[in-house]
Every structure is written in structure tokens, then in C-alpha cells.
Enzyme design. Structure first.
Site, PDB file in Angstrom:
ATOM      1  N   PRO A   1       0.775  -1.244   0.000  1.00 41.92           N
ATOM      2  CA  PRO A   1       0.000   0.000   0.000  1.00 41.92           C
ATOM      3  C   PRO A   1       0.809   1.298   0.000  1.00 41.92           C
ATOM      4  O   PRO A   1       0.761   2.087   0.946  1.00 41.92           O
ATOM      5  CB  PRO A   1      -0.831  -0.131   1.272  1.00 41.92           C
ATOM      6  CG  PRO A   1       0.043  -0.911   2.195  1.00 41.92           C
ATOM      7  CD  PRO A   1       0.768  -1.897   1.309  1.00 41.92           C
ATOM      8  N   CYS A   2       1.500   1.557  -1.084  1.00 41.00           N
ATOM      9  CA  CYS A   2       2.279   2.791  -1.183  1.00 41.00           C
ATOM     10  C   CYS A   2       1.368   4.018  -1.214  1.00 41.00           C
ATOM     11  O   CYS A   2       1.818   5.126  -0.920  1.00 41.00           O
ATOM     12  CB  CYS A   2       3.203   2.758  -2.388  1.00 41.00           C
ATOM     13  SG  CYS A   2       2.367   2.531  -3.963  1.00 41.00           S
TER      14      CYS A   2
END
Length: 156
Positions: free
Chosen positions: A119-120
Site C-alpha cells: 500500500p504505497c
């Protein structure tokens, strides 16, 4: 390497992987139609569908991203950011033990090959701004709103 395509609210998602795990998940604006989902990618497709339906907050997939050791350390740290939460590039650098590595951390974040699963999109600027996102800031905003525990109510 096997490939599957999933139509999502944010575009067409291409999933690539094999028996060693998922190597990449990428979003595209253009229509990448394919009805075939190889067996090795079925679980990834199913879990992503659940995520977009609001039924999944974490992923249980074997991942096999390709990158440098440093990039992999950053991607591992990204996976520790809880659903519905954000952190800053500075905080992520501190977590990795080197506050001066903030630019390298940001660069590794930008090279993340596993859209959503790593989850950047949960990394924001220290001042709360939605800073750079390879998938486009409109997608980052949508993802953060999708994961927000506070849902905006419609007046009409």
C-alpha cells in the site's frame, strides 16, 4: 509468467505472477480485456475484487516483487501500514532507521510493483499533502477515501 486482467473502479488492473507468487499488479486507463484468469492468479483476482467491494482490508497472497534489497525493505515496511491509516515519507524513513534516506525511500515507494497489495498509496507528505503517486493522484485520493473509517455522507 501468467497474466490476468481485472476491471476495477480505478481502471483495468493487470496482475502478473506464477507459482512463485505475484510479481506485479499495475493499473491502466486503457481497456485491457481478458476473460481468462489462470489458476495461479485466481486468488489474487478474488482478493482484489473483495478489496474494491469493501469486504477486504488486508491481503493474504504470496508476493514475489523484483527489486533491490533496499526497495524490498521499503516494500516490507509499507505492508505494515494499517488499512485506513497513513504515514509520511519521513516517518517511513525513521522506521527503516535512517531519516536521511527519505529521498531513497520515496524513490523505492514509487517503484512499488504491487499496486494496492503493497500500500504505497498510504504514504503522504509530512504536511498531509497527497504527494506523488505513480498511479495518479486521483487514484491515491480514491484509495485513501475508500479505506477511510470516516465515510462522507451525501446531503441529497
Amino acid at each position: 509468467m501468467e497474466t490476468a486482467i481485472l476491471n476495477t473502479p480505478l481502471g483495468f488492473t493487470q496482475i502478473e505472477g506464477n507459482e512463485n507468487g505475484i510479481a506485479s499488479i499495475t493499473v491502466f486507463d486503457e481497456d485491457l480485456q481478458s476473460d481468462i484468469v489462470p489458476e495461479v492468479l485466481q486468488d489474487a483476482v478474488y482478493q482484489l475484487q473483495e478489496y474494491f467491494e469493501g469486504k477486504r482490508t488486508s491481503f493474504d497472497l504470496t508476493l514475489n516483487p523484483q527489486g533491490t534489497d533496499f526497495q524490498k525493505r521499503v516494500w516490507t515496511a509499507l505492508q505494515q501500514i494499517p488499512y485506513g491509516k497513513t504515514t509520511s515519507y519521513l516517518e517511513l524513513s525513521k522506521t527503516l532507521g535512517d531519516v536521511k534516506a527519505i529521498r531513497a525511500v520515496a524513490a523505492a515507494n514509487g517503484k512499488n510493483p504491487l499496486w494496492i497489495v503493497i500500500p504505497c498509496h498510504r504514504v503522504i507528505g509530512s504536511n498531509g499533502d497527497l504527494t506523488g503517486y505513480a498511479g495518479g493522484l486521483h487514484r491515491k485520493k480514491w484509495l485513501l477515501n475508500h479505506e477511510s473509517p470516516v465515510k462522507q455522507q451525501s446531503l441529497f
